[in-house]
Design a protein around this motif. Sequence first.
Motif, mmCIF file in Angstrom:
data_model
loop_
_atom_site.group_PDB
_atom_site.id
_atom_site.type_symbol
_atom_site.label_atom_id
_atom_site.label_comp_id
_atom_site.label_asym_id
_atom_site.label_seq_id
_atom_site.Cartn_x
_atom_site.Cartn_y
_atom_site.Cartn_z
ATOM 1 N N MET A 1 0.686 -1.068 -0.009
ATOM 2 C CA MET A 1 0.026 0.086 0.137
ATOM 3 C C MET A 1 0.756 1.202 -0.016
ATOM 4 O O MET A 1 1.761 1.411 0.735
ATOM 5 N N LYS A 20 -7.538 4.120 2.940
ATOM 6 C CA LYS A 20 -7.184 2.855 2.222
ATOM 7 C C LYS A 20 -7.312 1.682 2.928
ATOM 8 O O LYS A 20 -8.033 0.780 2.566
ATOM 9 N N MET A 21 -6.995 1.625 4.210
ATOM 10 C CA MET A 21 -6.865 0.522 5.133
ATOM 11 C C MET A 21 -8.342 0.043 5.538
ATOM 12 O O MET A 21 -8.688 -1.084 5.455
ATOM 13 N N GLN A 22 -9.142 1.052 5.763
ATOM 14 C CA GLN A 22 -10.584 0.929 5.919
ATOM 15 C C GLN A 22 -11.380 0.344 4.836
ATOM 16 O O GLN A 22 -12.074 -0.748 4.967
ATOM 17 N N ARG A 23 -11.039 0.786 3.502
ATOM 18 C CA ARG A 23 -11.671 0.270 2.379
ATOM 19 C C ARG A 23 -11.075 -1.146 2.079
ATOM 20 O O ARG A 23 -11.918 -2.104 1.773
ATOM 21 N N GLU A 24 -9.935 -1.808 2.428
ATOM 22 C CA GLU A 24 -9.253 -2.773 2.121
ATOM 23 C C GLU A 24 -9.802 -4.013 3.182
ATOM 24 O O GLU A 24 -9.785 -5.408 2.982
ATOM 25 N N GLY A 25 -10.487 -3.453 4.294
ATOM 26 C CA GLY A 25 -11.040 -4.418 5.449
ATOM 27 C C GLY A 25 -9.741 -4.585 6.394
ATOM 28 O O GLY A 25 -9.908 -5.580 7.012
ATOM 29 N N VAL A 26 -8.933 -3.935 6.519
ATOM 30 C CA VAL A 26 -7.555 -4.471 7.356
ATOM 31 C C VAL A 26 -7.927 -4.279 8.753
ATOM 32 O O VAL A 26 -7.748 -5.326 9.678
ATOM 33 N N GLU A 29 -10.257 -7.255 9.928
ATOM 34 C CA GLU A 29 -9.436 -8.324 10.120
ATOM 35 C C GLU A 29 -8.518 -8.133 11.212
ATOM 36 O O GLU A 29 -8.574 -9.457 11.840
#
Length: 88
Positions: A1, A20-26, A29
């Motif tokens: 990223m 970006k991390m929120q959108r990716e679901g980090v 997880e």
Amino acid sequence: MLVVVRDNNVDQALKALKRKMQREGVFREMRQRRAYEKPSERRNREKGEAVRRARKAARKAAQREGLIPGPKKKVLARPGMPVRSTGA
């Protein structure tokens, strides 16, 4: 990223990274991996997620076909426009 820092504005870059991390679901997880999840619990969770996705897809398809009404559209008051009251 990859997030580009422009004009030494670290706050803006950090905000972009979090988005970006929120959108990716980090974050989701990370929260799930905090504690051990039994295989039976994992199967139940994944089955529930699949059911939710299927229901959402069916609802969207029904809205596209006109079988059920779509979501209500928000009416925003524009500057200079009079705001009407509901008259109660």
